[in-house]
Every structure is written in C-alpha cells, then in structure tokens.
Design a protein around this motif. Structure first.
Motif, PDB file in Angstrom:
ATOM      1  N   LEU A 343       0.835  -1.212   0.000  1.00  0.00           N
ATOM      2  CA  LEU A 343       0.000   0.000   0.000  1.00  0.00           C
ATOM      3  C   LEU A 343       0.866   1.257   0.000  1.00  0.00           C
ATOM      4  O   LEU A 343       0.502   2.278  -0.593  1.00  0.00           O
ATOM      5  N   ALA A 344       2.049   1.193   0.649  1.00  0.00           N
ATOM      6  CA  ALA A 344       2.944   2.364   0.680  1.00  0.00           C
ATOM      7  C   ALA A 344       3.455   2.679  -0.723  1.00  0.00           C
ATOM      8  O   ALA A 344       3.541   3.846  -1.135  1.00  0.00           O
ATOM      9  N   LYS A 345       3.806   1.618  -1.493  1.00  0.00           N
ATOM     10  CA  LYS A 345       4.249   1.839  -2.870  1.00  0.00           C
ATOM     11  C   LYS A 345       3.143   2.460  -3.721  1.00  0.00           C
ATOM     12  O   LYS A 345       3.381   3.382  -4.505  1.00  0.00           O
ATOM     13  N   LEU A 347       0.701   4.233  -2.739  1.00  0.00           N
ATOM     14  CA  LEU A 347       0.448   5.604  -2.293  1.00  0.00           C
ATOM     15  C   LEU A 347       1.496   6.554  -2.855  1.00  0.00           C
ATOM     16  O   LEU A 347       1.169   7.685  -3.246  1.00  0.00           O
ATOM     17  N   ALA A 348       2.757   6.067  -2.914  1.00  0.00           N
ATOM     18  CA  ALA A 348       3.813   6.915  -3.493  1.00  0.00           C
ATOM     19  C   ALA A 348       3.557   7.156  -4.974  1.00  0.00           C
ATOM     20  O   ALA A 348       3.807   8.244  -5.499  1.00  0.00           O
ATOM     21  N   PHE A 349       3.064   6.099  -5.673  1.00  0.00           N
ATOM     22  CA  PHE A 349       2.810   6.241  -7.105  1.00  0.00           C
ATOM     23  C   PHE A 349       1.661   7.222  -7.355  1.00  0.00           C
ATOM     24  O   PHE A 349       1.703   8.032  -8.283  1.00  0.00           O
ATOM     25  N   TYR A 350       0.673   7.120  -6.530  1.00  0.00           N
ATOM     26  CA  TYR A 350      -0.479   8.014  -6.698  1.00  0.00           C
ATOM     27  C   TYR A 350      -0.371   9.203  -5.745  1.00  0.00           C
ATOM     28  O   TYR A 350      -1.275   9.501  -4.982  1.00  0.00           O
ATOM     29  N   SER A 351       0.778   9.935  -5.886  1.00  0.00           N
ATOM     30  CA  SER A 351       0.983  11.127  -5.044  1.00  0.00           C
ATOM     31  C   SER A 351      -0.043  12.185  -5.390  1.00  0.00           C
ATOM     32  O   SER A 351      -0.355  12.386  -6.561  1.00  0.00           O
ATOM     33  N   PRO A 352      -0.506  12.930  -4.468  1.00  0.00           N
ATOM     34  CA  PRO A 352      -1.541  13.944  -4.735  1.00  0.00           C
ATOM     35  C   PRO A 352      -1.073  15.018  -5.720  1.00  0.00           C
ATOM     36  O   PRO A 352      -1.851  15.421  -6.592  1.00  0.00           O
ATOM     37  N   ASN A 353       0.165  15.521  -5.666  1.00  0.00           N
ATOM     38  CA  ASN A 353       0.627  16.594  -6.581  1.00  0.00           C
ATOM     39  C   ASN A 353       0.639  16.120  -8.018  1.00  0.00           C
ATOM     40  O   ASN A 353       0.228  16.835  -8.944  1.00  0.00           O
ATOM     41  N   VAL A 354       1.119  14.892  -8.230  1.00  0.00           N
ATOM     42  CA  VAL A 354       1.172  14.365  -9.613  1.00  0.00           C
ATOM     43  C   VAL A 354      -0.232  14.216 -10.168  1.00  0.00           C
ATOM     44  O   VAL A 354      -0.516  14.612 -11.310  1.00  0.00           O
ATOM     45  N   ARG A 355      -1.100  13.631  -9.348  1.00  0.00           N
ATOM     46  CA  ARG A 355      -2.480  13.433  -9.831  1.00  0.00           C
ATOM     47  C   ARG A 355      -3.168  14.732 -10.099  1.00  0.00           C
ATOM     48  O   ARG A 355      -3.942  14.866 -11.070  1.00  0.00           O
ATOM     49  N   ILE A 356      -2.886  15.755  -9.302  1.00  0.00           N
ATOM     50  CA  ILE A 356      -3.544  17.053  -9.502  1.00  0.00           C
ATOM     51  C   ILE A 356      -3.118  17.676 -10.821  1.00  0.00           C
ATOM     52  O   ILE A 356      -3.938  18.229 -11.559  1.00  0.00           O
ATOM     53  N   LYS A 357      -1.827  17.607 -11.147  1.00  0.00           N
ATOM     54  CA  LYS A 357      -1.328  18.192 -12.411  1.00  0.00           C
ATOM     55  C   LYS A 357      -1.951  17.477 -13.608  1.00  0.00           C
ATOM     56  O   LYS A 357      -2.387  18.115 -14.570  1.00  0.00           O
TER      57      LYS A 357
END
Length: 452
Positions: A343-345, A347-357
C-alpha cells in the motif's frame, strides 16, 4: 195473551239467581270430585270443571281464595271442595264458587311439596353440577336462623368447640309463619352484601311440616340456588326433609351437624399436622440417607481417587492451542507487514501533486473541446431559427393580406369554395386592418378549361 205477561231473559235469570241465593242447602256446600279443564288465569283466578262419572259442574275459584292454596290444581286431581252454588247471570248457568280446596286422599302441604320438588328438579336446580365446594378452613361463617332459637345456640357452641378461630356472623330471620320466606330471602341478600362470608348455614330446629314450611317455599329455594356463597341447609331433625335441602350445596340433618360440616375439628387438625410433620421428617430422613450414600459413592469413584487424570488431557489440549495461537499471531503479523509495504508503494505512485497536475491538464483540454462544440451548436441553432422566422413570415396570412388579399368566413369557418355558399348567406370578410359583414347577392362559378 198480553205481552205484559212475558218476562225478559234477564228478569227470569235474576229470579232464578235469587232462588239459589235463598236456598240454604246451596250455601257452604262440601263437594268432592275430579278436576277437569283447569285454567289458571293471569289475574290469579282459577276456572275448572268438577266432575264425577255421571255429572259435571262449572266451577270458579277467585284470586283471594286461590292465593291460600298450598298446591297447584292439576288435570285429573281428586279434590275436596267447600263453596257456594249460584247462577252466573251473563250465561244463565249455575256454577260452584269455591272457597277452599284440598287434595282427596293426600295432604295439601305434601302435594305442594311434591309438585314444587318435581318442578325444580325438572329445571335442574338439584343437579350436582351446580353444588359449590364447602371451604375447608372458613374464616367467617354466616348463620341465618331465629335470633333466640336453640339452633343458633347449638351452632355457636359447636363451632367454638371445634374451631374457635372461625368468626360467626348471625343474620336474624323469621323461620316460621307467613313472614318467614321473605325474611329468609332478605337475610340471604344481607349475607352476600356483607362480604367475606365463606359459608352460610340456613336452618332452624325441628317442628311440624307447617312449622318448617318456609323452607319449602319456591322463593326461598330460588334464593338459595342463586346465592354465590356455599350454603349448608340444616332444617329440623334428621328425618325432616325440605326443598331447601335439595337446593343447598350440602344438607345437614340438624343445625349441630351443619356446624360440624362447616368447620373442621381442631383435634383432627392437630392430628393431621402431626401426621404431616412425621411424614415430612421421614421423607427428609430418607432423602438425607440417599444423598449421603451418593456422596460416599462419588468420593470412592475412580476419577476422584486420581484427580490429576481428570485434567491432564485438558492441559495437553491447552498447550497445543497455545502453540497454534503463537503461530497464527506470527503469520498474521507477516501478512499485515507485506500488505502495508504494498500500500505504501501504491500511495507513493499516486501522489496527490502528480495526480492534480494530470487532472488539471485533462480538465483544460476538455474545457476547450466543450467551448468549441458549444459555439458550433449555437451557430447552427441561430441559422435554423433565422430560416424558421423567414418561413413563418412567408406563411403568415396577415402578410398576404398586406398585399390586398382577404379571408371569407361563413359561420366562423373559412369559405374555401362557392359550392358551400348560397345567395343570401351572411359572410364575414377578414381584411388586413379589420373585418366587415356582407351578404351574397349572386354567385358566378369559374368556367373550366373544357367548357372553353
């Protein structure tokens, strides 16, 4: 012969009636015979025919004399009658007017007793199913008898001797004579209204059948039957029997015997308690012996001789379960750690800043596409609206009227052909700026091409 010599029927009947009344042999006569055609009128009068094997005479017994009868006259009954013979003017018949009547061969009171006994038995008042249970340990005993008679003294002394815990409540009543029946009935009502009375003794001492007759009255029998408190009847001596004895819940031969039936004997109660005590003692003794024997057997049993063998299997089972619990805990911990890493991996892949951009760029592209599509759709709708306006304007009748045309109406409907019109019709003509009314003077049909 002169008509003055003729008598009227009424005059002749009156004359005969006076002859009957003047004859002393027709006064206070004693006649015996058999009753026939007995009719008891609602008013209380009794009408019947008195006959023997050769003659008969119409008879009447009026209410005053009939009320003195102790029995009910019945068809075929042989009777002894005392009365007067006279003429009944309305029918011109002579009749026997009865003053007294008694059965021939049997006493009036005995006959009345048997008649009432037969009637109440047919109604079910003597049936055992209606009898109430006499209480075993009454707290209050009601007594209905004469206040100063020997019966109340015998009852009180017997109850005080046998069971002094019982309270005696006396409801005084007249037990002999014409007022006896109403007095007994009233005393029964008072006993029911008094409350907390467990059983009632109704009775009196001995006497002749006339003395005891109040307890053979129908009203007393029905009052006893209707009473909700158990009743013991104690009338006269042991050989005396009354209707009250049959209706009551229990019959006692004497008032003293009624008291004995109403309450238990204290000596008998003491004996019964002592027997119960002994029985309970024996029962508990036997039970204790049985339980002691069981205890000894249990103490000497194999499991209690070697108690460790009882719980050894359970210790082994508990140890095995403890090992399983430890292993399960370690396995569960390892599984949860691996799941946490995965789950940690993610979560890192789906970081909030990347998804927002990424979502922001996608939103911008979609907005531009939506704007262009809206502009094209708006332009198409505007062109279509303009074309529709031009078409509506061309088809508008008012526009045609501006060029000099008009519309003709007949009775509110557009006239499209001269074939629908006739000379004299009233027409309405619609022009561009108003309407006018006109009348057809003449009609000319258009010539067809073939006619030319």
């Amino acid at each position: 012969m002169s008509q003055n010599l003729y008598l009227t029927v009424q005059s002749l009947t009156k004359y005969i009636k006076r002859k009957f009344e003047a004859d002393p042999h027709l006064r206070n006569v004693f006649v015996k015979g058999e009753l026939s055609n007995v009719k008891i009128h609602p008013s209380g009068h009794i009408y019947f025919t008195l006959k023997d094997d050769k003659s008969r005479i119409q008879s009447a017994m009026f209410k005053g004399a009939a009320n003195q009868l102790k029995f009910k006259p019945e068809e075929g009954m042989n009777v002894l009658i005392n009365g007067d013979v006279n003429v009944f003017e309305a029918s011109g018949q002579y009749q026997l007017y009865v003053q007294s009547m008694q059965p021939d061969g049997v006493g009036a009171l005995y006959l009345a007793f048997e008649q009432l006994k037969r009637q109440l038995a047919s109604e079910g008042l003597f049936d055992q199913r209606w009898k109430q249970q006499i209480p075993t340990l009454p707290k209050k005993v009601g007594v209905i008898t004469a206040q100063s008679g020997a019966a109340i003294r015998d009852i009180c002394s017997t109850i005080q001797r046998r069971y002094p815990l019982t309270e005696i409540v006396l409801f005084p009543a007249v037990v002999q004579g014409p007022q006896a029946a109403p007095s007994i009935n009233q005393a029964l009502i008072q006993a029911e209204q008094y409350g907390e009375i467990d059983v009632i003794i109704v009775g009196r001492g001995g006497g002749s059948i006339e003395d005891l007759w109040a307890f053979n009255e129908e009203s007393v029998a029905r009052a006893i039957f209707s009473c909700k408190i158990p009743i013991i009847s104690a009338v006269g001596h042991e050989t005396d029997t009354t209707i009250a004895d049959f209706v009551a819940d229990m019959r006692a031969p004497t008032p003293t015997a009624a008291a004995e039936l109403a309450v238990p004997s204290k000596e008998e109660l003491f004996d019964r308690i002592l027997q119960r005590k002994r029985s309970i003692y024996r029962s508990f003794s036997n039970q204790i012996k049985t339980e002691r024997k069981r205890l000894v057997n249990v103490q000497q049993s194999y499991p209690l001789q070697y108690p460790e063998r009882l719980y050894r299997p359970f210790i082994e089972k508990m140890s095995a379960l403890d090992d399983r619990l430890v292993r399960s805990r370690h396995e569960l911990t390892a599984t949860r750690v691996a799941e946490h890493a995965r789950l940690a991996k993610m979560l890192a892949f789906y970081s909030p800043n990347v998804r927002i951009k990424e979502e922001s760029r996608s939103t911008t592209l979609l907005t531009e596409r939506l704007t262009r599509a809206m502009q094209i759709e708006l332009r198409n709708k505007t062109d279509h609206f303009t074309a529709s306006l031009r078409m509506l304007k061309a088809l508008n009748p008012l526009e045609v009227m501006d060029r000099g045309f008009s519309i003709v109406y007949k009775e509110g409907n557009v006239a499209k052909s001269v074939n629908t019109l006739t000379v004299g019709d009233q027409l309405t003509v619609q022009l561009q700026d108003g309407t006018l009314q006109t009348e057809i003077q003449s009609i000319q049909l258009k010539e067809k091409e073939e006619d030319k």
